[in-house]
Design a protein around this motif. Structure first.
Motif, short mmCIF file in Angstrom:
data_model
loop_
_atom_site.label_atom_id
_atom_site.label_comp_id
_atom_site.label_asym_id
_atom_site.label_seq_id
_atom_site.Cartn_x
_atom_site.Cartn_y
_atom_site.Cartn_z
N PRO A 354 2.76 -12.47 -2.51
CA PRO A 354 3.21 -11.02 -1.63
C PRO A 354 3.99 -10.18 -2.55
O PRO A 354 3.85 -9.11 -2.41
CB PRO A 354 4.25 -11.70 -0.73
N CYS A 358 2.61 -6.35 -3.66
CA CYS A 358 3.74 -5.20 -3.12
C CYS A 358 3.83 -4.44 -4.63
O CYS A 358 3.97 -3.27 -4.44
CB CYS A 358 4.93 -5.54 -2.52
N GLU A 362 2.83 -0.50 -5.21
CA GLU A 362 4.06 0.39 -5.38
C GLU A 362 3.66 1.15 -6.64
O GLU A 362 4.11 2.41 -6.78
CB GLU A 362 5.42 -0.50 -5.54
N LEU A 376 7.77 -0.31 -0.81
CA LEU A 376 6.79 -1.78 -0.74
C LEU A 376 7.41 -2.73 -1.77
O LEU A 376 7.37 -3.96 -1.50
CB LEU A 376 5.46 -1.09 -1.70
N LEU A 379 10.03 -4.48 0.01
CA LEU A 379 9.47 -5.46 0.81
C LEU A 379 9.04 -7.03 0.13
O LEU A 379 9.42 -7.74 0.77
CB LEU A 379 8.57 -5.09 1.76
N GLY A 380 8.49 -6.37 -1.00
CA GLY A 380 7.91 -7.93 -1.83
C GLY A 380 9.04 -8.62 -2.37
O GLY A 380 8.88 -9.77 -2.14
#
Length: 612
Positions: A354, A358, A362, A376, A379-380
């Motif tokens: 993940p 991300c 990004e 992004l 979030l990763g």
């Protein structure tokens, strides 16, 4: 080197520490939010903050003048020169403060044609070392009224800029109390500041656990250390996403450098963390990748020092390199998961995928700009940290359970240690060896003296095994094996042949491992065979393991048929247990009646198994 398992008392201490840290983090979080809430209420009663706008028109790149409205959207990130002119929406009395949110741009503010503020390239002449970073600028008003002419000239300094920077400058101007401005700036970037704080607490937790594991001599301390440093640099990165810290620390250049360095730090320690889950050439290759990332970071920092190119402008180049390294990390993890069935690499692969996805999106977002910057990647990092935290807690639990099992195995090994020694030194072997030496005393006194020396070394090696619980060098183990083989060769010069091929010997292993297997090969394989045979010993190194092979062409046996000779056969099982407990090794036995027996001692490639 071999680490003795921690006691139940130490395991309880570790569990208590983890509970204490979790409680401390929760209490600290409650106190933090309580303080922020009280600060919020205080600011609402003591401080005032007012928005400021420029009412007028604007021109892009010297083009025609257009009316500036709330709907005005500067869609071209490559804009280098924008001028806004008009007047402020409210008076700013003399001595009051005007706050501007400047994000990697050059900005000049003029009132009635007189320049009152300007920021731009550190050096003139279009040098790429240009902006002072992301910051809130505080300007003391000389006394500005709504009738004064205001001219604001600004533009991007980087090709990897975000269009939202223009809106942040024009829509977030304020005047009023500085403390209230700080509170509003923090509120505007609340999610980044909150996540940064969570990562900071997480860092403290992981680093203390790493220290605990080191003190209690539990494997995996370095993993906790690397994971803790990942969360530390993630915390710095989240904090530097916001310009709010510049209202407290007026060092925007320093914070800008920290932003760039934190991204590199995350990449470096993610690679080191992944390397801890790998073996062989995969681990070495990731260490080389780490060196490459550090070298590139150092070169970029030197460029920053000598004003050649600043770190921020090199972010996209860093991102491409880090993307290539991430793909290699995923390949290595996938290789060990698929080929070697490495459970830990499989778990890390689930956490890192993940983050990699991300990061790629990004990077694309930097060109297309369909989302605000850093969302992004943030979030990763969050998903990676959460997944790894779950696995970390599981590892701690498994580690505690394994310590209990290790204590049980250790007790069993201690109980069997004397049995093993006695199984190695059989009375009939001692009697036969002494008889052979006695006969040589009458005919070959020099050879008898040499045989007696080997016999004493052999006895000393077996007695040492009762005391020595640590791993020993392969060279020392082979010295003991050679003493035994000398005595057997003395007794059976025509029946016993010996071939030794040492291709690698710089490693450690439990004592009496090769010795036990060789004695079984001689006594039960070669000597009982009428024509005799050959014992072959070979050591070698592969990408993943160190392998010691003992092969004989003796009688052999059927592994599926249990032996019924009245003996306990504790030797082989003891070797198997000690290999597993002390160095994570294993024992493989293949035999065929009338053909012979092959035994492989397999040791994983580990730093603690390397010889000194």
């Amino acid at each position: 080197m071999y680490k003795e398992p921690c006691s139940n008392k130490n395991a309880i201490l570790l569990r208590f520490t983890l509970i204490f840290l979790t409680a401390a983090v929760l209490i600290a979080a409650v106190i933090l939010f309580s303080v922020l809430f009280r600060f919020d209420q205080k600011m609402k009663t003591e401080g005032k903050l007012y928005p400021v706008e420029v009412l007028g028109e604007y021109s892009e790149e010297g083009g025609p003048w257009k009316t500036l409205t709330h709907q005005t959207d500067f869609e071209n990130k490559d804009l280098r020169d924008i001028t806004v002119r008009g007047h402020f929406s409210r008076d700013i009395p003399e001595g009051d403060k005007l706050f501007l949110n400047i994000d990697h741009m050059r900005v000049t503010l003029r009132i009635n044609g007189e320049e009152i503020y300007s920021t731009g390239p550190v050096r003139s002449g279009g040098n790429p070392t240009q902006a002072v970073g992301k910051q809130w600028v505080t300007i003391v008003s000389p006394g500005i009224t709504v009738s004064d002419k205001v001219e604001l000239n600004f533009g991007n300094l980087y090709w990897n800029a975000y269009m939202i920077q223009f809106d942040e400058l024009l829509r977030q101007m304020h005047t009023g109390d500085e403390r209230m401005m700080l509170f509003k700036a923090v509120s505007n970037d609340g999610w980044t500041m909150t996540i940064g704080t969570i990562f900071l607490f997480l860092t403290l937790f992981l680093l203390i656990v790493a220290l605990e594991c080191t003190i209690l001599r539990i494997d995996g301390a370095r993993r906790f250390l690397w994971l803790g440093l990942i969360t530390l640099f993630s915390s710095i990165w989240f904090y530097t996403l916001s310009p709010a810290p510049t209202l407290i620390l007026p060092f925007p250049v320093f914070l800008n450098v920290m932003y760039s360095c934190s991204m590199q730090g995350i990449a470096v320690f993610v690679v080191l963390f992944a390397a801890e889950h790998l073996t062989g050439w995969r681990k070495k290759s990731l260490l080389y990748c780490t060196g490459l990332l550090l070298l590139v970071t150092l070169a970029a920092m030197v460029n920053q020092i000598f004003m050649i190119q600043d770190l921020y402008s090199a972010i996209n180049y860093f991102s491409i390199l880090e993307l290539l390294v991430a793909l290699w990390v995923i390949y290595c993890l996938g290789y060990e998961t698929r080929r070697l069935h490495n459970r830990e690499s499989a778990q890390l692969l689930k956490a890192i995928l993940p983050l990699a996805v991300c990061a790629v999106v990004e990077l694309i977002n930097g060109y297309v700009q369909f989302l605000e910057a850093a969302i992004l990647l943030g979030l990763g990092l969050i998903s990676f940290s959460l997944i790894e935290e779950i696995y970390t807690i599981r590892r701690i639990k498994r580690s505690m359970n394994s310590e209990k099992r290790a204590l049980i195995l250790e007790n069993e090994l201690n109980q069997n240690r004397i049995s093993v020694m006695l199984s190695q030194v059989q009375p009939h072997f001692l009697f036969n060896a002494l008889q052979g030496i006695k006969q040589l005393c009458d005919t070959e006194p020099k050879q008898a003296s040499e045989a007696l020396e080997h016999f004493s070394f052999y006895l000393r090696g077996n007695l040492d095994s009762l005391i020595d619980k640590q791993l020993i060098s392969f060279e020392r183990e082979m010295f003991h094996v050679n003493n035994y083989l000398y005595l057997e060769k003395m007794r059976f010069p025509k029946k016993l042949n010996i071939e030794i091929e040492i291709l690698y010997q710089d490693f450690l292993l439990p004592p009496l491992t090769v010795q036990t297997i060789v004695e079984n090969a001689v006594r039960h394989g070669i000597i009982k065979k009428k024509a005799g045979g050959t014992v072959r010993i070979k050591s070698e190194q592969t990408d993943e393991n160190i392998i010691v092979t003992i092969r004989d062409d003796g009688l052999g046996f059927d592994p599926d048929i249990p032996k019924e000779d009245g003996r306990t056969h504790v030797g082989i099982e003891n070797v198997r247990n000690r290999l597993m407990l002390q160095c994570g090794g294993s024992l493989e036995i293949e035999s065929e009646v009338g053909v012979g027996t092959t035994v492989k001692i397999i040791l994983p490639q580990k730093e603690e198994l390397k010889g000194i």
